[in-house]
Design an enzyme around this catalytic site. Structure first.
Site, mmCIF file in Angstrom:
data_model
loop_
_atom_site.group_PDB
_atom_site.id
_atom_site.type_symbol
_atom_site.label_atom_id
_atom_site.label_comp_id
_atom_site.label_asym_id
_atom_site.label_seq_id
_atom_site.Cartn_x
_atom_site.Cartn_y
_atom_site.Cartn_z
ATOM 1 C CG ASP A 66 1.615 0.442 3.377
ATOM 2 O OD1 ASP A 66 2.549 -0.193 2.854
ATOM 3 O OD2 ASP A 66 0.575 0.721 2.770
ATOM 4 C CG HIS A 137 -6.135 1.922 0.098
ATOM 5 N ND1 HIS A 137 -6.759 0.749 0.466
ATOM 6 C CD2 HIS A 137 -5.047 1.520 -0.593
ATOM 7 C CE1 HIS A 137 -6.075 -0.283 0.017
ATOM 8 N NE2 HIS A 137 -5.045 0.155 -0.627
#
Ligand code: F6R
Length: 240
Positions: A66, A137
């Site tokens: 990410d 997450h």
């Protein structure tokens, strides 16, 4: 899912580094999936210190999970900057074999498709390392009402913005959006190694391993993969 509970952070980092070394020893052009954050720092340090005795990264390719939207590689809080400083500048990896989502792409939708296709064409990832957020997450896949399958732009939750503000000058300067691999992207890795330490990860770990598979606990998706090793300390394991 294999769960390994270690006594301390050093042992967690060493075992994680061993997984990486073994992967590259077996396949010198291995494709690695890599996280940022605090948890993998020990693993990256061991890789820097010991890689010459174990393997070469000359033919290795890496995909990062990410990146923040709006931060470029010169920004000290970008994951691009982190990876260069924490790992890549210290090992013999080739620059052209490093892939990190471009957080400052003009067209983020296009960037998502481009990154996903790169993983598909250069992958699959032989091994993917993950951390986990206190809210469960993985990558930046936040608790949601549905699973986002592929690389996408995500709005970060207040919880994640607060947790990550420790890396920024102020909470206001934490980006509100990020680009992340999706759930199918993550599950496409042949092997997944997730690392977690500390009490604040215990609930996320328990829900991910023992709870039902739900997008409200993104880590629970790992129950759908048949080759996951979780390496955690006693604090993170306290509800197991
Ligand atoms: C970072 C990432 C995140 C982190 C997670 C845990 O690339 O993918 O999911 O792994 O936020 O971060 P730390 O290790 O800082 O607790």
């Amino acid at each position: 899912m294999e769960v390994v509970i270690k006594d301390n952070y050093q042992e967690i980092s060493q075992l994680a580094a061993n997984y990486l070394f073994d992967t590259v020893k077996k396949k010198n052009d291995a494709v690695l999936g890599l996280p940022t954050g605090s948890t993998p720092l020990g693993m990256y340090q061991i890789i820097i210190d010991k890689y010459k005795d174990n393997c070469s990264f000359q033919n290795v390719r890496t995909f990062n999970l990410d990146e923040y939207v709006g931060l470029d590689k010169t920004n000290k809080c970008s994951y691009c900057y982190y990876m260069e400083n924490i790992l890549f500048s210290h090992i013999d990896i080739k620059e052209e074999n490093i892939y990190i989502p471009n957080g400052v792409a003009e067209n983020m939708e296009e960037e998502c498709r481009y990154y996903e296709n790169l993983i598909r064409s250069r992958g699959p990832m032989d091994i993917l390392f993950l951390g986990i957020g206190p809210n469960g997450h993985i990558g930046f896949n936040e608790p949601n009402y549905y699973f986002e399958p592929y690389t996408h732009v995500v709005k970060l939750t207040d919880n994640t913005i607060a947790a990550n503000s420790r890396f920024f000058d102020s909470i206001e300067s934490v980006p509100k959006t990020a680009i992340t691999m999706g759930m199918k992207t993550i599950l496409s890795a042949k092997k997944i190694v997730m690392l977690a330490t500390g009490h604040n990860k215990a609930e996320a770990i328990a829900k991910s391993i023992k709870g039902k598979v739900t997008p409200q606990v993104p880590g629970s998706v790992l129950q759908l993969h048949n080759n996951v090793t979780l390496i955690i300390d006693k604090d993170a394991a306290k509800y197991l």
